[in-house]
Design a protein around this motif. Structure first.
Motif, short mmCIF file in Angstrom:
data_model
loop_
_atom_site.label_atom_id
_atom_site.label_comp_id
_atom_site.label_asym_id
_atom_site.label_seq_id
_atom_site.Cartn_x
_atom_site.Cartn_y
_atom_site.Cartn_z
N CYS A 23 0.80 -1.22 0.00
CA CYS A 23 0.00 0.00 0.00
C CYS A 23 0.83 1.28 0.00
CB CYS A 23 -0.93 0.02 1.22
SG CYS A 23 -2.16 -1.30 1.25
N THR A 25 3.13 4.38 -1.23
CA THR A 25 3.09 5.13 -2.48
C THR A 25 4.21 6.15 -2.60
OG1 THR A 25 1.62 6.40 -3.94
CG2 THR A 25 1.57 6.95 -1.60
N ASN A 37 -0.92 4.73 0.29
CA ASN A 37 -1.99 4.88 -0.69
C ASN A 37 -3.29 4.55 0.03
OD1 ASN A 37 -3.94 4.55 -2.63
ND2 ASN A 37 -2.72 3.26 -3.98
N TYR A 74 -1.27 14.44 -0.94
CA TYR A 74 -2.02 13.60 -1.88
C TYR A 74 -3.52 13.91 -1.77
CZ TYR A 74 2.29 10.80 -1.98
OH TYR A 74 3.59 10.36 -2.10
#
Length: 198
Positions: A23, A25, A37, A74
């Motif tokens: 997971c 990123t 992520n 993000y």
């Protein structure tokens, strides 16, 4: 007693890293942690079904939710982060939840948490210079705007608001405390490595 839980980053030394490695990123260049992520369902499942139950088993009655502001780096994960906090509240309704920063989604998450920590409210540690510094100018104006926003949310959702600043001398510590008290927040001041707390 609160347990620390990072929602947006993970260190490879965490016992559950092997379960969530898929997971990641990106990597935080300062802290050497991996960004998550948040659309990866494995991350949410591991936290809800494995990590938090172990925390509760050890007798903790709350969680300090850190790195919520990874969504500022993000933005596409804002809804995922909001849903994660919502699901933690739904699954563990009796836990005390304290959110650290994450102001870009605080309007949506405030209803699910008991309190908010405004880290670096008055001061911050400059990793480039190795010095403790105070906010000024437009940065300080933004901080105070966020403080007013938190006051409104505190009134609406009965939140407890804490501040966490970093300082290495008494003068700077007093400045942090006075700034927090100006807004009626509960101040804490520490060194950047959190070895002391005032």
């Amino acid at each position: 007693m609160l347990a620390y839980l990072s929602l947006g980053e993970v260190n490879e030394n965490r016992w559950y890293f092997k379960y969530v490695k898929r997971c990641v990123t990106g990597k935080n260049p300062i802290r050497k942690y991996y960004y998550i992520n948040l659309s990866c369902k494995t991350w949410k499942n591991v936290l809800l079904d494995t990590v938090i139950p172990k925390i509760v088993e050890k007798g903790f009655n709350g969680l300090f939710l850190d790195n919520v502001d990874v969504v500022d780096k993000y933005p596409k994960f804002k809804d995922d982060m909001t849903d994660l906090i919502k699901d933690i509240r739904a699954r563990y309704p009796n836990l005390i939840l304290i959110q650290n920063r994450g102001f870009s989604i605080i309007n949506k998450t405030a209803k699910y948490v008991n309190g908010v920590v405004f880290e670096c409210f008055t001061t911050y540690y400059n990793w480039s210079s190795g010095k403790y510094e105070s906010w000024s100018g437009n940065d300080l104006n933004w901080v105070n705007e966020m403080a007013v926003k938190l006051l409104r949310l505190r009134s609406e959702y009965n939140l407890v608001i804490f501040t966490l600043d970093y300082a290495d001398n008494e003068s700077l510590k007093e400045k942090c405390i006075e700034h927090a008290k100006k807004f009626g927040f509960i101040p804490f001041v520490s060194t950047v490595n959190l070895t002391t707390l005032r």
